[in-house]
Structure formats: C-alpha cells, structure tokens
Motif scaffolding. Structure first.
Motif, PDB file in Angstrom:
ATOM      1  N   TRP A 143      -6.216  -8.112   2.205  1.00 39.09           N
ATOM      2  CA  TRP A 143      -6.651  -7.422   1.647  1.00 39.09           C
ATOM      3  C   TRP A 143      -7.619  -6.584   2.166  1.00 39.09           C
ATOM      4  CZ3 TRP A 143      -2.595  -4.622  -1.482  1.00 39.09           C
ATOM      5  CH2 TRP A 143      -3.065  -3.779  -1.851  1.00 39.09           C
ATOM      6  N   LYS A 175      -9.593  -2.688   0.356  1.00 44.58           N
ATOM      7  CA  LYS A 175      -9.155  -3.069  -0.799  1.00 44.58           C
ATOM      8  C   LYS A 175      -9.621  -4.190  -1.688  1.00 44.58           C
ATOM      9  CE  LYS A 175      -5.623  -0.281  -0.802  1.00 44.58           C
ATOM     10  NZ  LYS A 175      -5.493   0.872  -0.988  1.00 44.58           N
ATOM     11  N   ILE A 231       0.698  -1.268   0.168  1.00 41.09           N
ATOM     12  CA  ILE A 231       0.167  -0.056  -0.322  1.00 41.09           C
ATOM     13  C   ILE A 231       1.088   1.334  -0.231  1.00 41.09           C
ATOM     14  CG2 ILE A 231      -1.507   1.160   1.527  1.00 41.09           C
ATOM     15  CD1 ILE A 231      -2.926  -1.324   1.990  1.00 41.09           C
ATOM     16  N   SER A 256      -9.613  -7.282  -4.914  1.00 41.24           N
ATOM     17  CA  SER A 256      -8.745  -7.764  -5.531  1.00 41.24           C
ATOM     18  C   SER A 256      -9.793  -9.145  -6.496  1.00 41.24           C
ATOM     19  CB  SER A 256      -8.012  -9.081  -4.372  1.00 41.24           C
ATOM     20  OG  SER A 256      -9.374  -9.719  -4.156  1.00 41.24           O
ATOM     21  N   ASP A 306      -2.695  -0.457  -5.966  1.00 41.28           N
ATOM     22  CA  ASP A 306      -4.654  -0.363  -5.854  1.00 41.28           C
ATOM     23  C   ASP A 306      -4.854  -1.076  -5.601  1.00 41.28           C
ATOM     24  OD1 ASP A 306      -3.710   3.108  -6.585  1.00 41.28           O
ATOM     25  OD2 ASP A 306      -3.218   2.157  -8.234  1.00 41.28           O
ATOM     26  N   SER A 307      -4.483  -2.843  -6.275  1.00 42.30           N
ATOM     27  CA  SER A 307      -5.413  -3.863  -6.495  1.00 42.30           C
ATOM     28  C   SER A 307      -4.611  -5.340  -6.357  1.00 42.30           C
ATOM     29  CB  SER A 307      -7.197  -3.834  -7.446  1.00 42.30           C
ATOM     30  OG  SER A 307      -6.535  -3.936  -8.163  1.00 42.30           O
ATOM     31  N   ARG A 346      -8.563  -3.745   4.557  1.00 41.71           N
ATOM     32  CA  ARG A 346      -8.161  -2.453   4.149  1.00 41.71           C
ATOM     33  C   ARG A 346      -8.907  -2.012   2.987  1.00 41.71           C
ATOM     34  NH1 ARG A 346      -2.617  -2.663   6.276  1.00 41.71           N
ATOM     35  NH2 ARG A 346      -2.408  -4.315   6.893  1.00 41.71           N
TER      36      ARG A 346
END
Ligand code: SF4
Length: 364
Positions: A201, A206, A161, A208, A166-167, A204
């Motif tokens: 992940w 975020k 991060i 995926s 970003d992903s 957070r």
C-alpha cells in the motif's frame, strides 16, 4: 545498561535496541512520562490532533473466530447484520451533514457478500460524496478478500484505489508474535502478511496507520517485538502516519482474561511507543479503547492524537467500551482544552484544518 545511561540515551534522541526498549518499562512512571512528553513536545508542542469522523461497520458476519472479538456474530453475539449499500449511503450522508470529513469503514470477513459488495460500498460513497476521505479495509480484510477471490494483494489494492479508498486503517495487527497470534486469532492474516500488505500500500504512495492490541495474554516483550517490527518497516516505507495502541476490551469474548492491565502499564506503553517509534510521527490514544479520561492523560505520556468524534462505533463497544455513540465535538474540544492541550482539527493525513474555539452562549 544502567537506568541513568538509558535516560541519557533517550534524551540524546539515539535509537534504542530491543533490550533497551524493554528496560524502559522498569523506569518509574514519572521519568518515563517526562521522557515521552519531551519528545512529543519537540514534535508537536501542546497540539492534540483529532478529526471529525464517522466509523461505519457494514457487516458483523465473519468467517474468522478471533478469541478476543465481541463484534462478529457468534454464540456470544447472535445478532447478525449486513447493511445494504443504500443503508451505508444514508449513514454516510447523515455523517457528512454533521461535519464528518472521514469515513472509517471496517467490516468483518463476510463470505456471503462477495468482493463487489465491499468495493461497491466505497465506489458508491465516492460517487455521491467525492470529497469525503475513505479510510477502509484493514490488512486482515484485504487478506480475506484476496484469498477468497484468488487475487493477489496487489490486485485487491488496485480495486481499492479504483473504488476510491484513500487510506488504510491499522487494524488486524493485534500482536505480531506468532505464538500469541496463533492462540488469539488463528487463521487471520499472518504477521508477515499484515506487514507485506502495508508495504505494498505504501509503495503506491498511500498512507496507513498501525495498531497493536495489548492487555490480553501478551507480555512486555511481545509488545516491544511488535513495535520494533513496525519501526523496521517504517524505515523502508515511511508510510505509517500513526501508531495506535489498542487496549483489549474484556467483555463478550472467548479469551476469558482474568487479570487486566493497570492504568500505569497502559500509560507506560504509550510512553514507550513514543520513545521507541522515532520514525512514526503520531501516537494515537484511541479513546474508544482507553476511555476518554485515560486518553486525555496519555497526552502527557507521548500521545498527540485522540482520534476523533467517531459518532458511532460498534467494534469496541460490543466488548464493553463506552464508545457506542461517540462524543459531541464541543465536549471533545472542551475536554482537550481543559486538560491543558490545544485541540487541532486535522484531516485524515494530518494536515491541520482548524483550531476550534468553543464559544460559550451569551446569556441575556
Ligand atoms: S476480529 Fe475481525 S476477523 Fe476476527 S472474528 Fe472479529 S470481525 Fe472477524
């Protein structure tokens, strides 16, 4: 459950259990296609999403030895390479000039370069091109970086991060069944670790993707088990944007598969993914593994995303896929339109950006 009741249950949009999901394979291809097509149509109409992206694979030196892999440097592929940050930045610059909005960066597990080389790649790109979306590091790479640097998964995620990732892409999932996994990619991230890393992940805030490699030694049951483990995690985190069934590529690897999937089995698998994964918004037909022809057909079997123009691709093309130089935007858009769907350029998080129209040049 009879086939009639199963079809009714799907049409009623009720969630299927493992046995029911498996039984979907017994339906004829047209019924299955229309069931998945109805769901796709309800969710996305005739839109087919894609993005303008560039794949960068910065190194093929790998400490692991997955049997299906033709990309890593090995007896089958003696040509090792590791790009410098300058070379990666030059590629990024060229891609951005050509309109790329996302860099999809995935590497092998190179024990010679250190975690700073991996993270430096992202921070240097972000420093130079702050608006570009970086999709990078599979769970398998995160697991490798964590273990080889005595870091926790969370600590690696912190670094990602901080460095501008970003992903996360969905690679490294292969097939979750532990026995199959042990045979095809022993030593790589375990199924539970793969899921745990995505969970962290997603925690957070975020997003995926998730993949499944199929068409090698797994059977239908293994595929359903894989899909259901993803559905279970998605119920908790809602962090997967898309599910990407990846078709095993047959050349230059150590699996020595003799019998390959039929197009029918592949299309059925796309359709079943759409039906069973009622909580993952997008099903992606990644044309680099399916061929563009089958990906276009997969739009009728529940797939609503065709990935992107790619520009250059090394991993699947090393194993025989016809994806080494990507596809030109104009060709890509025209193919989607000619197949009866509406091409929608999206960003990496599926915000709609553009409905491209391809103007024919006037002849004078
Ligand atoms: S699939 Fe990835 S981890 Fe496995 S050998 Fe290839 S590059 Fe290495």
């Amino acid at each position: 459950m009879s086939e009639v009741s199963l079809v009714k249950k799907v049409r009623d949009r009720r969630r299927l259990n493992k046995e029911e999901a498996l039984k979907l394979y017994e339906l004829d291809i047209f019924t299955l296609g229309s069931l998945a097509g109805e769901i796709r149509e309800d969710m996305w109409g005739r839109k087919s999403f894609f993005n303008i992206n560039r794949h960068i694979n910065p190194t093929n030196v790998c400490q692991d030895t997955c049997k299906f892999c033709a990309y890593s440097a090995s007896r089958k592929n003696p040509n090792q390479y590791t790009l410098t940050h300058k070379e990666i930045l030059d590629i990024a610059e060229e891609a951005i000039k050509k309109g790329a909005k996302e860099l999809h960066i995935v590497s092998a597990h190179n024990p010679n370069v250190g975690i700073d080389w991996y993270m430096g790649t992202f921070s240097k790109i972000k420093e130079r091109f702050p608006d570009i979306h970086i999709k990078a590091l599979t769970s398998a790479e995160i697991n490798f970086l964590a273990k080889s640097n005595s870091l926790s998964f969370d600590e690696v995620i912190d670094l990602m991060i901080k460095s501008g990732v970003d992903s996360m892409p969905g690679g490294g999932a292969e097939i979750f069944d532990e026995k199959i996994r042990d045979f095809i990619c022993k030593g790589k991230v375990s199924s539970n670790e793969w899921l745990e890393i995505h969970k962290l992940w997603h925690k957070r805030g975020k997003m995926s993707n998730a993949t499944m490699l199929f068409g090698h030694i797994e059977n239908r049951e293994h595929r359903i088990d894989h899909i259901l483990r993803l559905r279970e995690l998605q119920d908790i985190t809602e962090g997967f944007n898309s599910f990407i069934p990846l078709i095993y590529q047959r050349h230059n690897n150590f699996l020595k598969i003799k019998k390959f999937l039929t197009a029918m089995e592949i299309l059925k698998t796309y359709a079943i993914s759409r039906i069973v994964l009622d909580n993952i918004p997008h099903i992606k037909a990644y044309w680099a593994t399916s061929t563009i022809g089958l990906a276009l057909l997969a739009q009728e079997f529940g797939a609503d995303d065709l990935d992107g123009t790619i520009q250059k691709e090394s991993i699947q093309s090393s194993a025989g896929a016809d994806s080494a130089s990507g596809l030109e935007l104009e060709e890509f858009v025209t193919l989607i339109k000619n197949s009866g769907f509406i091409p929608v350029e999206r960003d990496s998080l599926y915000n709609e950006l553009n409905y491209p129209t391809i103007e024919k040049p006037h002849s004078s």
